[in-house]
Design a protein around this motif. Structure first.
Motif, PDB file in Angstrom:
ATOM      1  N   UNK A 162       1.126  -1.008  -0.411  1.00 12.19           N
ATOM      2  CA  UNK A 162       0.251  -0.064  -0.064  1.00 12.19           C
ATOM      3  C   UNK A 162       0.710   1.336  -0.016  1.00 12.19           C
ATOM      4  N   UNK A 163       0.655   2.087  -0.924  1.00 14.65           N
ATOM      5  CA  UNK A 163       1.589   3.283  -1.060  1.00 14.65           C
ATOM      6  C   UNK A 163       0.695   4.387  -1.079  1.00 14.65           C
ATOM      7  N   UNK A 164       1.062   6.009  -0.678  1.00 15.81           N
ATOM      8  CA  UNK A 164       1.008   7.264  -0.708  1.00 15.81           C
ATOM      9  C   UNK A 164       1.084   8.144  -0.782  1.00 15.81           C
ATOM     10  N   UNK A 165       0.259   8.728  -1.471  1.00 19.42           N
ATOM     11  CA  UNK A 165       1.146  10.002  -1.937  1.00 19.42           C
ATOM     12  C   UNK A 165       1.317  11.228  -0.968  1.00 19.42           C
ATOM     13  N   UNK A 166       2.195  11.847  -1.988  1.00 19.69           N
ATOM     14  CA  UNK A 166       2.352  13.225  -1.306  1.00 19.69           C
ATOM     15  C   UNK A 166       1.382  14.418  -0.654  1.00 19.69           C
ATOM     16  N   UNK A 167       1.159  14.577   0.360  1.00 20.67           N
ATOM     17  CA  UNK A 167      -0.327  15.291   0.543  1.00 20.67           C
ATOM     18  C   UNK A 167       0.351  16.847  -0.647  1.00 20.67           C
ATOM     19  N   UNK A 168      -0.770  17.027  -1.265  1.00 16.81           N
ATOM     20  CA  UNK A 168      -1.455  18.682  -1.913  1.00 16.81           C
ATOM     21  C   UNK A 168      -2.811  19.196  -1.764  1.00 16.81           C
ATOM     22  N   UNK A 169      -3.055  19.208  -0.273  1.00 16.60           N
ATOM     23  CA  UNK A 169      -3.779  19.713   0.326  1.00 16.60           C
ATOM     24  C   UNK A 169      -3.750  20.272   1.686  1.00 16.60           C
ATOM     25  N   UNK A 170      -4.759  21.442   2.059  1.00 14.64           N
ATOM     26  CA  UNK A 170      -4.351  21.644   3.508  1.00 14.64           C
ATOM     27  C   UNK A 170      -5.098  20.877   4.337  1.00 14.64           C
ATOM     28  N   UNK A 171      -4.622  20.952   5.950  1.00  6.57           N
ATOM     29  CA  UNK A 171      -4.610  19.777   6.471  1.00  6.57           C
ATOM     30  C   UNK A 171      -6.037  19.950   6.988  1.00  6.57           C
ATOM     31  N   UNK A 172      -7.079  21.190   7.215  1.00  7.63           N
ATOM     32  CA  UNK A 172      -8.387  21.013   7.128  1.00  7.63           C
ATOM     33  C   UNK A 172      -8.592  20.559   6.455  1.00  7.63           C
ATOM     34  N   UNK A 173      -8.211  20.378   5.248  1.00 11.88           N
ATOM     35  CA  UNK A 173      -8.913  20.132   4.356  1.00 11.88           C
ATOM     36  C   UNK A 173      -9.434  18.293   4.532  1.00 11.88           C
ATOM     37  N   UNK A 214      -1.821   2.360  -4.806  1.00 13.81           N
ATOM     38  CA  UNK A 214      -1.938   4.031  -4.308  1.00 13.81           C
ATOM     39  C   UNK A 214      -3.495   3.963  -4.163  1.00 13.81           C
ATOM     40  N   UNK A 215      -3.615   4.343  -3.749  1.00 11.97           N
ATOM     41  CA  UNK A 215      -5.533   5.209  -3.681  1.00 11.97           C
ATOM     42  C   UNK A 215      -5.880   6.722  -2.775  1.00 11.97           C
ATOM     43  N   UNK A 216      -5.431   7.232  -3.411  1.00 10.64           N
ATOM     44  CA  UNK A 216      -5.494   8.415  -2.971  1.00 10.64           C
ATOM     45  C   UNK A 216      -6.982   8.989  -2.864  1.00 10.64           C
ATOM     46  N   UNK A 217      -6.239   9.817  -0.558  1.00  8.01           N
ATOM     47  CA  UNK A 217      -7.438  10.038  -0.504  1.00  8.01           C
ATOM     48  C   UNK A 217      -7.000   9.590   1.110  1.00  8.01           C
ATOM     49  N   UNK A 218      -6.398   7.958   1.370  1.00 14.49           N
ATOM     50  CA  UNK A 218      -6.342   7.667   2.866  1.00 14.49           C
ATOM     51  C   UNK A 218      -5.347   7.606   3.234  1.00 14.49           C
ATOM     52  N   UNK A 231      -9.776   4.536   9.631  1.00 12.71           N
ATOM     53  CA  UNK A 231     -10.999   3.957   8.907  1.00 12.71           C
ATOM     54  C   UNK A 231     -10.380   2.855   7.427  1.00 12.71           C
ATOM     55  N   UNK A 232      -8.821   3.310   6.540  1.00 13.61           N
ATOM     56  CA  UNK A 232      -9.149   2.790   5.989  1.00 13.61           C
ATOM     57  C   UNK A 232      -7.552   1.353   5.962  1.00 13.61           C
ATOM     58  N   UNK A 233      -8.928   0.501   4.535  1.00 13.51           N
ATOM     59  CA  UNK A 233      -7.911  -0.554   4.847  1.00 13.51           C
ATOM     60  C   UNK A 233      -6.595  -0.322   3.889  1.00 13.51           C
ATOM     61  N   UNK A 234      -5.986  -1.922   3.378  1.00 15.78           N
ATOM     62  CA  UNK A 234      -4.697  -1.520   2.948  1.00 15.78           C
ATOM     63  C   UNK A 234      -4.590  -1.654   1.692  1.00 15.78           C
ATOM     64  N   UNK A 235      -4.500  -1.125   1.042  1.00 10.75           N
ATOM     65  CA  UNK A 235      -4.791  -1.417  -0.704  1.00 10.75           C
ATOM     66  C   UNK A 235      -3.863  -1.798  -1.353  1.00 10.75           C
ATOM     67  N   UNK A 236      -4.328  -2.172  -2.586  1.00 13.88           N
ATOM     68  CA  UNK A 236      -3.291  -2.284  -3.151  1.00 13.88           C
ATOM     69  C   UNK A 236      -2.574  -1.362  -4.353  1.00 13.88           C
TER      70      UNK A 236
END
Length: 531
Positions: A205-216, A393-397, A386-391
């Motif tokens: 499971x891979x992550x995306x670089x944060x591209x939004x404001x924290x409050x979002x 990248x899935x943006x947002x989790x 609440x996120x599952x362990x994706x295969x």
């Protein structure tokens, strides 16, 4: 040999992975099984030991061509590769050698036991019967430096496409213990020498670089926050009392980390866990350069175990007692991970739970992230509970929120031509900063410039070279660059006294002169205050 030579040409002229895979599939479709086995052996580090020293081959080449050593060395500095230099300088073939790749490899294996005269006669005969490309490959196979821009993963994906067998199973099979002379191609692909069911990993499971404001992201209470560690991503599989360690590159690396195997044996039950392999000593994370000393080792010596001990920071679980739990929420998986560690009967000094960071609100995380480098961390990981362990990248989790890189201004003092498609330009640079009344080298970098800038720098190097050391050129210290890097530490192995982590060119500072570059004192100050 001609078929193998064509394959290497096909994969070297393209940078598209799908084209490389197609070339391999064509080879597996048409080549004899023995040739296929030798190809897999060569690409997985099972090539035979070097039977002839390259210095001797160089001498024979100069005798055949009648070239003086200075001219040979000048040609070598231009080409940048010894095997290719000899292949290009040698005269056209006088006859044609028709042998399969496996026949050539078997002869190379047997060459090790031959006399010096027999070795010379064999190599001279081969040189006079091979075309330039075949001769280049032959030289690299003889010299033990056969490297092509193809990863094991690309090779495995080609085998998977050819055979229809799952890629992970093929990876385990070809990395396992096998010998070209004692296994068939079909048996190798089917993994008859392994038990794949016990070792089978999951996609990471891979992550995306944060591209939004924290409050979002919503309430902080919905997120699990951890440090982002910068080591080797690893997946440890324990099933039926067997233990396997997989890298993110889908390579089986169990034998490289014996202390991890011993540590995992102390944990009860069967499981698959995800985490980061780090070099840890005296409660401190060592440089990534130190960790690299442990990679791709067939034998890990006692001294290496002592100098570069390994730790594993665990942050997720995908399987528990043979049940796939990837679809369960992260909070559930973390609870099981806590129970696994809590049940451990001994104090484990190699395995660690990745710490969960707490804060009242998002703004409280900002200073924690800013101080992450002092913890030898790259920043923070933000994971939806609440996120599952994706295969994949899935943006947002899962988000990675890295700290900004450190930067210094340095001057280029050495340059060297690149290899492959970059062999016509100077692309490998060494940079220095001020020390007393002179300069001291502080970093090497190979990336960060545009193609147009590379051409401009190459022109400067050609016009402003002061000295030559083989392929390396000393240049006038005039071009200033901003060098970015992820971390810095004191080092006795470097003349400057410091080691930079992942240095690369951030930008060409054409607005600055050498008088404006940093001093070594400025650079060392970053160790004390890396912000």
């Amino acid at each position: 040999m001609k078929h193998f030579s064509k394959l290497i040409s096909d994969v070297e002229i393209t940078n598209k992975t799908n084209d490389k895979i197609a070339a391999f599939v064509d080879y597996f479709t048409n080549a004899p099984d023995r040739d296929k086995l030798w190809l897999i052996a060569i690409f997985t580090g099972k090539r035979p030991k070097r039977p002839v020293k390259t210095t001797v081959m160089k001498q024979w080449c100069m005798e055949i061509t009648g070239l003086p050593e200075w001219l040979f060395l000048e040609s070598y500095s231009t080409v940048g590769d010894l095997g290719e230099t000899m292949a290009l300088l040698l005269p056209d073939p006088t006859h044609e050698i028709e042998k399969t790749f496996s026949e050539c490899m078997q002869e190379i294996v047997e060459l090790k036991a031959k006399t010096d005269d027999e070795k010379e006669a064999y190599i001279r005969h081969a040189w006079s019967g091979l075309e330039v490309q075949e001769r280049l490959i032959f030289n690299k196979l003889i010299g033990g430096s056969f490297r092509v821009g193809v990863s094991k993963k690309t090779l495995v994906n080609a085998l998977a496409k050819y055979s229809g067998i799952e890629a992970n199973q093929l990876m385990h099979s070809i990395i396992g213990n096998w010998n070209v002379n004692s296994i068939t191609f079909e048996a190798l692909l089917n993994g008859e020498h392994i038990n794949y069911d016990n070792s089978k990993p999951y996609p990471f499971c891979l992550a995306y670089a944060l591209d939004k404001e924290l409050l979002e992201l919503g309430p902080l209470s919905d997120w699990q926050v951890e440090y982002k560690w910068d080591g080797i991503r690893g997946q440890i599989v324990k099933r039926n009392n067997e233990i396997f360690i997989w890298s993110r590159g889908e390579e089986l690396v169990t034998e490289q980390f014996p202390e991890l195997v011993e540590a995992i044996k102390k944990l009860e039950g069967d499981f698959v866990i995800d985490g980061e392999i780090l070099a840890l000593k005296d409660n401190a994370i060592l440089l990534f350069n130190d960790l690299q000393k442990r990679l791709n080792r067939k034998n890990v010596t006692k001294k290496l175990l002592e100098d570069v001990p390994i730790g594993f920071y665990v942050y997720d679980m995908m399987e528990w007692n043979n049940e796939d739990i990837r679809e369960r929420p992260l909070s559930f998986r973390r609870d099981l991970l806590e129970k696994l560690f809590d049940a451990a009967s001994t104090d484990n000094k190699t395995l660690f739970r990745s710490e969960i960071l707490t804060a009242e609100n998002w703004s409280d995380l900002i200073p924690i992230r800013a101080e992450a480098r002092s913890m030898d961390s790259e920043g923070l990981m933000l994971k939806q509970k609440s996120s599952p362990y994706h295969t994949g990248r899935k943006k947002g989790d899962w988000w990675k929120w890295k700290v900004d890189p450190l930067t210094i201004d340095a001057v280029m003092i050495y340059a060297q031509k690149g290899s492959g498609r970059r062999s016509g330009h100077y692309t490998d640079y060494t940079f220095a900063v001020k020390k007393d009344d002179g300069l001291v080298t502080v970093a090497k970098a190979y990336s960060g410039l545009t193609n147009e800038e590379i051409v401009q720098v190459s022109r400067f190097v050609k016009k402003n070279s002061i000295e030559k050391f083989g392929p390396v050129r000393t240049v006038k210290p005039e071009l200033v660059f901003e060098i970015a890097f992820e971390g810095i530490a004191l080092s006795n192995r470097h003349k400057s006294g410091v080691a930079l982590r992942f240095p690369r060119i951030s930008r060409w500072r054409q607005d600055k002169t050498v008088d404006e570059i940093d001093t070594i004192e400025n650079v060392k100050q970053l160790i004390l205050s890396p912000h």
